[in-house]
Scaffold this motif. Structure first.
Motif, PDB file in Angstrom:
ATOM      1  N   PRO A 145      17.847   6.923   4.217  1.00 49.74           N
ATOM      2  CA  PRO A 145      17.311   7.267   2.962  1.00 49.74           C
ATOM      3  C   PRO A 145      16.331   6.477   2.207  1.00 49.74           C
ATOM      4  O   PRO A 145      15.711   5.661   2.550  1.00 49.74           O
ATOM      5  N   PRO A 146      15.913   7.171   1.194  1.00 51.14           N
ATOM      6  CA  PRO A 146      14.963   6.350   0.206  1.00 51.14           C
ATOM      7  C   PRO A 146      15.161   4.941  -0.055  1.00 51.14           C
ATOM      8  O   PRO A 146      16.381   4.647  -0.233  1.00 51.14           O
ATOM      9  N   SER A 147      14.290   4.152   0.242  1.00 47.08           N
ATOM     10  CA  SER A 147      14.547   2.603   0.091  1.00 47.08           C
ATOM     11  C   SER A 147      14.652   2.088  -1.418  1.00 47.08           C
ATOM     12  O   SER A 147      14.448   2.991  -2.415  1.00 47.08           O
ATOM     13  N   ASP A 148      14.899   0.789  -1.257  1.00 51.22           N
ATOM     14  CA  ASP A 148      14.804   0.108  -2.623  1.00 51.22           C
ATOM     15  C   ASP A 148      13.961  -0.792  -2.775  1.00 51.22           C
ATOM     16  O   ASP A 148      13.969  -1.984  -3.537  1.00 51.22           O
ATOM     17  N   THR A 149      12.869  -0.734  -1.992  1.00 47.97           N
ATOM     18  CA  THR A 149      11.778  -1.534  -2.011  1.00 47.97           C
ATOM     19  C   THR A 149      11.231  -2.187  -3.382  1.00 47.97           C
ATOM     20  O   THR A 149      11.154  -1.466  -4.337  1.00 47.97           O
ATOM     21  N   GLU A 150      11.298  -3.418  -3.267  1.00 49.63           N
ATOM     22  CA  GLU A 150      10.626  -4.115  -4.569  1.00 49.63           C
ATOM     23  C   GLU A 150       9.033  -3.795  -4.757  1.00 49.63           C
ATOM     24  O   GLU A 150       8.249  -3.541  -4.092  1.00 49.63           O
ATOM     25  N   ASP A 151       8.653  -3.835  -6.127  1.00 49.38           N
ATOM     26  CA  ASP A 151       7.257  -3.435  -6.512  1.00 49.38           C
ATOM     27  C   ASP A 151       6.384  -4.327  -5.842  1.00 49.38           C
ATOM     28  O   ASP A 151       5.152  -3.803  -5.609  1.00 49.38           O
ATOM     29  N   ASP A 152       6.422  -5.422  -5.745  1.00 52.48           N
ATOM     30  CA  ASP A 152       5.556  -6.442  -5.087  1.00 52.48           C
ATOM     31  C   ASP A 152       5.581  -6.449  -3.701  1.00 52.48           C
ATOM     32  O   ASP A 152       4.968  -7.458  -3.057  1.00 52.48           O
ATOM     33  N   ALA A 153       6.581  -5.873  -2.957  1.00 53.76           N
ATOM     34  CA  ALA A 153       6.490  -5.835  -1.726  1.00 53.76           C
ATOM     35  C   ALA A 153       5.289  -5.522  -0.803  1.00 53.76           C
ATOM     36  O   ALA A 153       4.545  -4.419  -1.346  1.00 53.76           O
ATOM     37  N   LEU A 154       4.952  -5.979   0.252  1.00 49.71           N
ATOM     38  CA  LEU A 154       3.633  -5.598   0.761  1.00 49.71           C
ATOM     39  C   LEU A 154       4.147  -4.420   1.509  1.00 49.71           C
ATOM     40  O   LEU A 154       4.928  -4.191   2.429  1.00 49.71           O
ATOM     41  N   ALA A 155       3.136  -3.358   1.231  1.00 54.22           N
ATOM     42  CA  ALA A 155       3.327  -1.959   1.759  1.00 54.22           C
ATOM     43  C   ALA A 155       2.260  -1.650   2.690  1.00 54.22           C
ATOM     44  O   ALA A 155       2.566  -0.925   3.693  1.00 54.22           O
ATOM     45  N   ALA A 156       1.149  -2.258   2.789  1.00 58.66           N
ATOM     46  CA  ALA A 156      -0.089  -1.686   3.704  1.00 58.66           C
ATOM     47  C   ALA A 156      -0.969  -2.922   3.882  1.00 58.66           C
ATOM     48  O   ALA A 156      -1.105  -3.342   2.722  1.00 58.66           O
ATOM     49  N   ILE A 157      -1.640  -2.913   5.041  1.00 53.95           N
ATOM     50  CA  ILE A 157      -2.897  -3.770   5.142  1.00 53.95           C
ATOM     51  C   ILE A 157      -3.992  -2.635   5.223  1.00 53.95           C
ATOM     52  O   ILE A 157      -4.122  -2.162   6.484  1.00 53.95           O
ATOM     53  N   LEU A 158      -5.078  -2.404   4.464  1.00 56.09           N
ATOM     54  CA  LEU A 158      -6.383  -1.783   4.987  1.00 56.09           C
ATOM     55  C   LEU A 158      -7.249  -2.360   5.334  1.00 56.09           C
ATOM     56  O   LEU A 158      -7.835  -3.570   4.380  1.00 56.09           O
ATOM     57  N   TYR A 159      -8.206  -2.361   6.523  1.00 56.24           N
ATOM     58  CA  TYR A 159      -9.143  -3.333   6.622  1.00 56.24           C
ATOM     59  C   TYR A 159     -10.475  -2.537   6.505  1.00 56.24           C
ATOM     60  O   TYR A 159     -10.476  -1.370   6.552  1.00 56.24           O
ATOM     61  N   THR A 160     -11.117  -3.331   5.744  1.00 56.18           N
ATOM     62  CA  THR A 160     -12.413  -2.790   4.998  1.00 56.18           C
ATOM     63  C   THR A 160     -13.487  -2.949   6.107  1.00 56.18           C
ATOM     64  O   THR A 160     -13.558  -3.850   7.040  1.00 56.18           O
ATOM     65  N   SER A 161     -14.576  -1.956   6.323  1.00 55.35           N
ATOM     66  CA  SER A 161     -15.520  -2.006   7.078  1.00 55.35           C
ATOM     67  C   SER A 161     -16.495  -3.282   6.853  1.00 55.35           C
ATOM     68  O   SER A 161     -17.038  -3.946   7.629  1.00 55.35           O
ATOM     69  N   GLY A 162     -16.798  -3.642   5.508  1.00 50.32           N
ATOM     70  CA  GLY A 162     -17.452  -4.839   4.979  1.00 50.32           C
ATOM     71  C   GLY A 162     -18.676  -4.843   5.337  1.00 50.32           C
ATOM     72  O   GLY A 162     -19.206  -4.180   6.216  1.00 50.32           O
ATOM     73  N   SER A 163     -19.654  -5.540   4.561  1.00 49.52           N
ATOM     74  CA  SER A 163     -21.070  -5.515   4.777  1.00 49.52           C
ATOM     75  C   SER A 163     -21.537  -6.672   5.815  1.00 49.52           C
ATOM     76  O   SER A 163     -22.272  -6.659   6.348  1.00 49.52           O
ATOM     77  N   THR A 164     -20.559  -7.662   5.845  1.00 45.95           N
ATOM     78  CA  THR A 164     -20.901  -8.664   6.827  1.00 45.95           C
ATOM     79  C   THR A 164     -19.798  -9.027   7.370  1.00 45.95           C
ATOM     80  O   THR A 164     -18.417  -9.004   7.017  1.00 45.95           O
TER      81      THR A 164
END
Length: 508
Positions: A145-164
């Motif tokens: 069922p749909p969760s009750d995840t907290e607002d500040d819970a970590l949901a994703a880690i997106l890796y940036t390509s970055g310039s360096t």
């Protein structure tokens, strides 16, 4: 700050509950999922994930093209209490190995070809799963069922390509993603009748938000991995697409096509980020899609999206990045810490609830970019200090000047690469351009322009035209013509690759 939409922060995985149960939510090659079906499939995938990785907060990664897995995984991971790490399918083995090791991923899902490209040790401690095997395994599972995840819970880690350096993982909370979806759906005025063509990578925050903002509004998403720009035009026609989000290199390719009027007329909304629009490109978009609203935008993964320009202002201010999006406070801070005055250059600082939680397991780089908002901030709290130089004009519109670390220092002058690039495109001789500063014993740095010509490459004509519009110290000393400009995995012009290439020995 703009007027904010009504949005109660709820767990991200509640998004499929916002649309009408029988309305189309996701159009795949295999068929269309309604909102009710989308919710059920998210629940089944979440149940499968929990069976594989039971510990709350563990990371699961997807390394695949646009399909049911990559569309559902951001929501299913939250529902299962896990953290999603989307990996751009264009990345190669070594880059993927770095992301898996850095994030501590416990489960990697990809197709057989990608999995077999990994070498022993690349997966670190992650279990490997063939994407094709999942769907037969989840069909009989009872959906979570749909969760009750907290607002500040970590949901994703997106890796940036970055310039360096190596890619760094930006930590996004449930609230970051939920409010980002609400904000964009609100200012783009997305409606349940809209069909959004998702052409950008889902590992890119701008790309992922195509899913989330559309589902927040109850619209329909059509994912597309295209080979040729013409594939985009065909998809617009086939699916009755109303909205496309793209970056400048793709827009340039699209306006170079011959669009039948009846197909172009289907589009109501064009959105741009990942690079500045030039006046000539704005004019070309207007000619090609005269009925569509054009939304120039500015963003950075560390705060998702910062500004947008009202379509009604685009013709008069084609190079502006606009004003703050809902839930964002955008400040222009001078080098001595003051609030910049009208037309005074400063650093763009983003405050508010869209600010990410920092870089994954990298306290040093987090402290460099994430710092307390200046005292004159209304929202306060932790802010992202972008490093980008902007100015705010007398009307309150923001204008991008350049990145602090990309500015070219030549003959004692500081030059914005963007200004040189815009001038080159404005001559009509250049379709795309990247300006770079390379070491020079007399000048400090000499300006090198890498360009794709609109017709025959003509260096003397280009230099003559630029000398009429730019001061002498801004006119490139060297021009390097390319038939095709390199792009990064996120579709942006690849400045890093060009700089590395020219540093090895630029041709005169």
């Amino acid at each position: 700050m703009t007027a904010e939409p009504d949005a109660i922060v709820r767990p991200l995985d509640h998004l499929p509950l916002r649309g009408e149960a029988g309305a189309p939510a996701l159009v795949l090659r295999s068929g269309t999922l309604t909102y009710a079906e989308l919710d059920a499939r998210v629940g089944q995938l979440a149940a499968w994930l929990r069976g594989k990785v039971s510990a709350k907060g563990e990371r699961i990664a997807t390394w695949a093209g646009k399909g049911e897995l990559t569309c559902l995984a951001p929501l299913a991971a939250v529902r299962a209490g896990l953290v999603h790490v989307p990996i751009n399918p264009l990345l190669k083995r070594a880059q993927v190995a770095h992301i898996l090791a850095d994030s501590g991923t416990r489960l990697l899902i990809a197709n057989a070809g990608r999995l077999t490209s990994l070498e022993p040790g690349d997966a670190n401690h992650a279990s490997l799963c063939d994407e094709a095997a999942i769907w037969s395994e989840i069909s009989d599972l009872t959906p979570l069922p749909p969760s009750d995840t907290e607002d500040d819970a970590l949901a994703a880690i997106l890796y940036t390509s970055g310039s360096t350096g190596r890619p760094k993982g930006v930590m996004l909370s449930n609230a970051n993603l939920w409010l980002g979806a609400a904000s964009v759906a609100h200012y783009l005025k997305i409606a349940p009748s809209d069909r959004v063509l998702a052409v950008l990578p889902f590992a890119f925050d701008y790309g992922q938000n195509q899913l989330l903002s559309t589902w927040h509004a109850g619209g329909s998403v059509v994912p597309l991995d295209y080979l040729m720009p013409r594939d985009v035009m065909k998809a617009v026609d086939r699916h009755g697409i109303t909205t496309i989000a793209a970056v400048p290199p793709l827009w340039l390719q699209l306006v170079e096509l011959q669009w039948p009027a009846e197909i172009a007329a289907k589009l109501r909304r064009l959105t741009n980020s990942g690079g500045a629009l030039t006046p000539s490109l704005v004019a070309a978009l207007r000619r090609t899609f005269p009925q569509a609203d054009l939304y120039p935008m500015y963003g950075l993964t560390e705060a998702f999206r910062s500004t947008f320009l009202d379509p009604a202002l685009v013709d008069a201010h084609p190079t502006s990045i606009g004003t703050a999006i809902p839930f964002a406070e955008i400040l222009v801070v001078t080098d001595d810490g003051r609030a910049a005055g009208p037309d005074e250059e400063g650093e763009l600082v983003h405050a508010g609830p869209l600010v990410a939680q920092g870089y994954w397991q990298d306290a040093e780089r987090t402290a460099e970019r994430f710092k307390p908002a200046p005292a004159f901030s209304v929202m306060g709290g932790m802010a992202v200090w972008s490093g980008d130089r902007v100015r705010r004009d007398a009307q309150g519109l923001l204008h991008f000047v350049g990145r602090r670390d990309a500015m070219i220092k030549t003959s004692g002058n500081r030059v914005s690469p963007q200004e040189v690039e815009e001038a080159a495109v404005a001559t009509g001789l250049v379709a795309e351009a990247v300006a770079l500063g390379l070491p020079d014993p007399q000048l400090g740095q000499a300006i090198h322009l890498v360009a794709r010509a609109t017709g025959e490459a003509d260096t003397p004509a280009l230099i003559t035209a630029l000398a009429r519009s730019l001061p002498n110290f801004m006119v490139p000393r060297h021009v390097h013509w390319r038939d095709v400009m390199p792009v990064s995995p996120n579709g942006k012009l690849d400045r890093v690759a060009l700089a590395a290439e020219l540093a090895q020995g630029p041709e005169a």
